[in-house]
Write an enzyme that holds these catalytic residues in place. Structure first.
Site, PDB file in Angstrom:
ATOM      1  N   ASP A 105       1.038  -1.221   0.089  1.00 22.37           N
ATOM      2  CA  ASP A 105      -0.065  -0.073   0.086  1.00 22.37           C
ATOM      3  C   ASP A 105       0.996   1.359   0.009  1.00 22.37           C
ATOM      4  O   ASP A 105       1.765   1.407  -0.828  1.00 22.37           O
ATOM      5  CB  ASP A 105      -0.977   0.015   1.173  1.00 22.37           C
ATOM      6  CG  ASP A 105      -2.090   0.907   1.137  1.00 22.37           C
ATOM      7  OD1 ASP A 105      -2.770   1.016   0.570  1.00 22.37           O
ATOM      8  OD2 ASP A 105      -1.889   2.037   2.038  1.00 22.37           O
ATOM      9  N   TYR A 212      -2.211  10.986   2.594  1.00 20.45           N
ATOM     10  CA  TYR A 212      -3.001  11.456   1.224  1.00 20.45           C
ATOM     11  C   TYR A 212      -3.076  12.971   1.032  1.00 20.45           C
ATOM     12  O   TYR A 212      -3.027  13.456  -0.198  1.00 20.45           O
ATOM     13  CB  TYR A 212      -4.541  10.945   1.886  1.00 20.45           C
ATOM     14  CG  TYR A 212      -4.447   9.444   1.901  1.00 20.45           C
ATOM     15  CD1 TYR A 212      -4.588   8.955   0.400  1.00 20.45           C
ATOM     16  CD2 TYR A 212      -4.520   8.641   2.809  1.00 20.45           C
ATOM     17  CE1 TYR A 212      -4.775   7.611   0.664  1.00 20.45           C
ATOM     18  CE2 TYR A 212      -4.685   7.555   3.105  1.00 20.45           C
ATOM     19  CZ  TYR A 212      -4.676   6.695   1.902  1.00 20.45           C
ATOM     20  OH  TYR A 212      -4.698   5.302   2.107  1.00 20.45           O
ATOM     21  N   HIS A 266      -6.707  -6.830  -1.429  1.00 20.12           N
ATOM     22  CA  HIS A 266      -5.673  -5.847  -1.024  1.00 20.12           C
ATOM     23  C   HIS A 266      -4.823  -6.322   0.059  1.00 20.12           C
ATOM     24  O   HIS A 266      -3.602  -5.804   0.194  1.00 20.12           O
ATOM     25  CB  HIS A 266      -6.283  -4.360  -0.795  1.00 20.12           C
ATOM     26  CG  HIS A 266      -5.398  -3.476  -0.533  1.00 20.12           C
ATOM     27  ND1 HIS A 266      -4.682  -2.827  -1.578  1.00 20.12           N
ATOM     28  CD2 HIS A 266      -4.832  -2.652   0.673  1.00 20.12           C
ATOM     29  CE1 HIS A 266      -3.955  -1.510  -0.907  1.00 20.12           C
ATOM     30  NE2 HIS A 266      -3.945  -1.730   0.423  1.00 20.12           N
TER      31      HIS A 266
END
Length: 286
Positions: A105, A212, A266
């Protein structure tokens, strides 16, 4: 039986203090495991002892903004270059001119960036469900489905409100996200409680989200190929990242290979533990 926890310590680096888990022989090849959102060092709990037993020196930080590591307030502290610099500072701390890096990730994005920016410091690279940072933007513009899958990133840009949403109901949304985006039974209640303890650390929700938010900070691109030997492991049933991101990232590599995990999501290193560990050991000890 739950895997035994590795040794934990706090390392004061030039820019941050990181909590770091270590395992394996001190003279083993230094191998740094980088977690993603919303995990911490123990996101690698099923890999640490297996890799250490193969003779590797395993180094697993809580990355900045997470769990018990430093949580700088300035958004610029989460620029991709700063995140990569933390990994190099770890390598320097352990006296390693070269390290192997495994990233999942966001940890995978940092690992890609390191291999592009500082290839001389990276011996081998393993990526788990993470695109090369210079691939995802163009891919998303060409594939509306990926844009839809990535829409949560825009929501995270709003000040303060996402933090409140994450904290609500003792981090109910994050717990549900892990449950609903993984295969049934992947994350136990005990696992989720351990994650929640990390999320409740002071400043952790903002620190995690700032990864982010820092995406909007300008950075240079790395147009050259990835020359480091690279193995991409990819769960095809990823809820957020299309398989095409794996193939386009592989195209950037001159010494790359890609292994698909058809039934994994994921969270492949939590779901296909034995198969992932075999792939990691074979590539990293080659």
């Amino acid at each position: 039986m739950a895997p035994r926890d590795p040794d934990l310590s706090f390392l004061t680096l030039p820019d941050v203090t990181l909590q770091v888990a270590t395992a394996g022989p001190r003279d083993g090849t230094p191998t740094i495991l980088l977690h993603g959102f919303p995990e911490a060092w123990f996101g690698w709990r099923n890999q640490i002892n297996a890799l250490a037993a193969s003779g590797l020196r395993i180094i697993v930080p809580d990355q900045r903004g997470y769990n018990r590591s430093s949580k700088p307030r300035l958004l610029s502290a989460y620029h991709l270059d700063r995140l990569a610099d933390d990994v190099l500072a770890l390598a320097d701390h352990f006296g390693a001119e070269q390290v192997q890096v495994v990233g999942h990730d966001w940890g995978g994005i940092v690992a890609w960036w390191l291999a592009a920016r500082n290839p001389e410091r990276i011996r081998r690279l393993v990526i788990l469900n993470a695109p090369h940072p210079d691939v995802i933007g163009a891919y998303t513009r060409r594939h509306p489905i990926q844009a839809l899958r990535s829409s949560y990133v825009a929501a995270f840009q709003i000040p303060r409100l996402p933090e409140a949403a994450l904290r609500a109901g003792n981090f109910r949304a994050l717990r549900q996200t892990l449950r609903l985006t993984s295969r049934p039974g992947t994350f136990t209640e005990a696992d989720l409680e351990r994650y929640a303890e990390a999320w409740t650390q002071r400043g952790a929700p903002t620190g995690m989200l700032n990864w982010y938010r820092a995406l909007r900070l300008k950075r240079r691109t790395q147009d050259g190929p990835i020359g480091v030997p690279t193995h991409i492991l990819w769960g095809r049933k990823d809820f957020a990242l299309s398989p095409g991101l794996a193939t386009e990232s592989l195209a950037r590599c001159t010494q790359g290979q890609l292994t698909w995990f058809p039934e994994a999501t994921h969270w492949l290193h939590h779901e296909a533990i034995d198969a992932v560990n075999v792939a990691l050991r074979e590539f990293l000890t080659r």
